[in-house]
Design a protein around this motif. Sequence first.
Motif, mmCIF file in Angstrom:
data_model
loop_
_atom_site.group_PDB
_atom_site.id
_atom_site.type_symbol
_atom_site.label_atom_id
_atom_site.label_comp_id
_atom_site.label_asym_id
_atom_site.label_seq_id
_atom_site.Cartn_x
_atom_site.Cartn_y
_atom_site.Cartn_z
ATOM 1 N N VAL A 42 0.604 -1.069 -0.045
ATOM 2 C CA VAL A 42 -0.097 -0.040 -0.030
ATOM 3 C C VAL A 42 0.898 1.198 0.021
ATOM 4 O O VAL A 42 1.898 1.379 0.884
ATOM 5 C CB VAL A 42 -1.090 0.037 1.095
ATOM 6 N N GLU A 43 0.765 2.328 -0.915
ATOM 7 C CA GLU A 43 1.314 3.392 -1.044
ATOM 8 C C GLU A 43 0.603 4.634 -1.304
ATOM 9 O O GLU A 43 -0.328 4.349 -2.279
ATOM 10 C CB GLU A 43 2.650 3.205 -2.027
ATOM 11 N N HIS A 44 1.012 5.798 -0.838
ATOM 12 C CA HIS A 44 0.377 7.029 -1.180
ATOM 13 C C HIS A 44 1.370 7.964 -2.183
ATOM 14 O O HIS A 44 0.811 9.117 -2.597
ATOM 15 C CB HIS A 44 -0.173 7.652 -0.055
ATOM 16 N N ASP A 45 2.451 7.625 -2.005
ATOM 17 C CA ASP A 45 3.354 8.282 -2.876
ATOM 18 C C ASP A 45 3.470 7.704 -4.300
ATOM 19 O O ASP A 45 3.906 6.728 -4.431
ATOM 20 C CB ASP A 45 4.583 8.551 -2.111
ATOM 21 N N MET A 46 2.975 8.805 -5.271
ATOM 22 C CA MET A 46 2.913 7.910 -6.696
ATOM 23 C C MET A 46 4.293 7.686 -7.170
ATOM 24 O O MET A 46 4.328 7.163 -8.217
ATOM 25 C CB MET A 46 1.875 9.107 -7.372
ATOM 26 N N ASP A 47 5.302 8.682 -6.911
ATOM 27 C CA ASP A 47 6.485 8.513 -7.374
ATOM 28 C C ASP A 47 6.979 7.158 -6.968
ATOM 29 O O ASP A 47 7.790 6.434 -7.783
ATOM 30 C CB ASP A 47 7.454 9.759 -6.764
ATOM 31 N N ILE A 48 6.708 6.676 -5.631
ATOM 32 C CA ILE A 48 7.083 5.517 -5.239
ATOM 33 C C ILE A 48 6.582 4.236 -6.100
ATOM 34 O O ILE A 48 7.340 3.424 -6.335
ATOM 35 C CB ILE A 48 7.067 5.137 -3.872
ATOM 36 N N SER A 61 -4.790 14.373 -9.074
ATOM 37 C CA SER A 61 -3.791 15.414 -9.782
ATOM 38 C C SER A 61 -3.299 14.524 -11.059
ATOM 39 O O SER A 61 -3.712 13.298 -11.072
ATOM 40 C CB SER A 61 -2.582 15.960 -9.281
ATOM 41 N N ALA A 62 -2.672 15.153 -12.028
ATOM 42 C CA ALA A 62 -2.137 14.351 -13.046
ATOM 43 C C ALA A 62 -1.150 13.272 -12.490
ATOM 44 O O ALA A 62 -0.771 13.184 -11.376
ATOM 45 C CB ALA A 62 -1.333 15.317 -14.258
ATOM 46 N N LYS A 63 -0.691 12.256 -13.496
ATOM 47 C CA LYS A 63 0.251 11.241 -13.030
ATOM 48 C C LYS A 63 1.591 11.891 -12.539
ATOM 49 O O LYS A 63 2.086 12.542 -12.861
ATOM 50 C CB LYS A 63 0.458 10.490 -14.373
#
Length: 264
Positions: free
Chosen positions: A208-214, A252-254
């Motif tokens: 589970v992750e909330h940081d989209m860069d990760i 937001s965007a990707k």
Amino acid sequence: MSTPSNAPTILEAKDLQKRFGAVVAAQDINIAVGLGDKLSLIGANGAGKTTFMNIVTGYLKPDSGSILLEGDDVTKLNPRQITQRGVCRSFQIPQLYEPMTALENIMVAFGASGRRFSMLRPADDAETVDQAHAMLKRFALDDYADRKVSELPGGVRKLLDIAMALVRRPKVLLLDEPTSGVSVDEKFPLMETVMEALSTEEVTVIFVEHDMDIVTRYSDRVLAFYQGQVIADDDPDEVLSDPAVQKYVTGSAKGGAAKEEAEA
């Protein structure tokens, strides 16, 4: 049911349904996960990610539907039985023995994975000590071996918790928000360490992750949850470009981080 990888299926969720009163936590969840997949779960607070993980690990029973591990139905098993079958988990808040050192925590994990373990007689033989040191080194924690957990930084605690989960050499490893509570500068080094430590194992990783860069960097498949349903299931670029995901998950965007806070 989507299974994008060509690897043999290790874990399946079939027609999962779960409600808490009027709240739908899981609705028509059908997921097949391949051996060795790196799968991330994204979604806003209350979207159903943690409910799914709790069902997989036996902490929560679905109202209907089933969980299959290597084709066997494990839905009715308790968490300990599911762990023994090869599904291990780390938690958002590391589950560690704070008065003990990092080395002692790892030794407890090795002892608990054996058949003759007793908290009154922990495993402290030379072989176990060597294995514990090797696991600490694998996660770049050898410098912290003799320090008590209560003295360790947040990122080090996260790594120690994951290292303890890996002691059993699980088939499926679930990581509940591995980078939460970790500083921005520590997030990528932490994930690099985790993925490097896992690289020699044939283990399926679900996190589970909330940081989209990760998410973009470390997963090969993403499931987006919204109101108990999977609204997207594909590779990171496709999922994070999905209009519904941008509307209900990332805001937001990707590439941007999700607006919502971590799921409790």
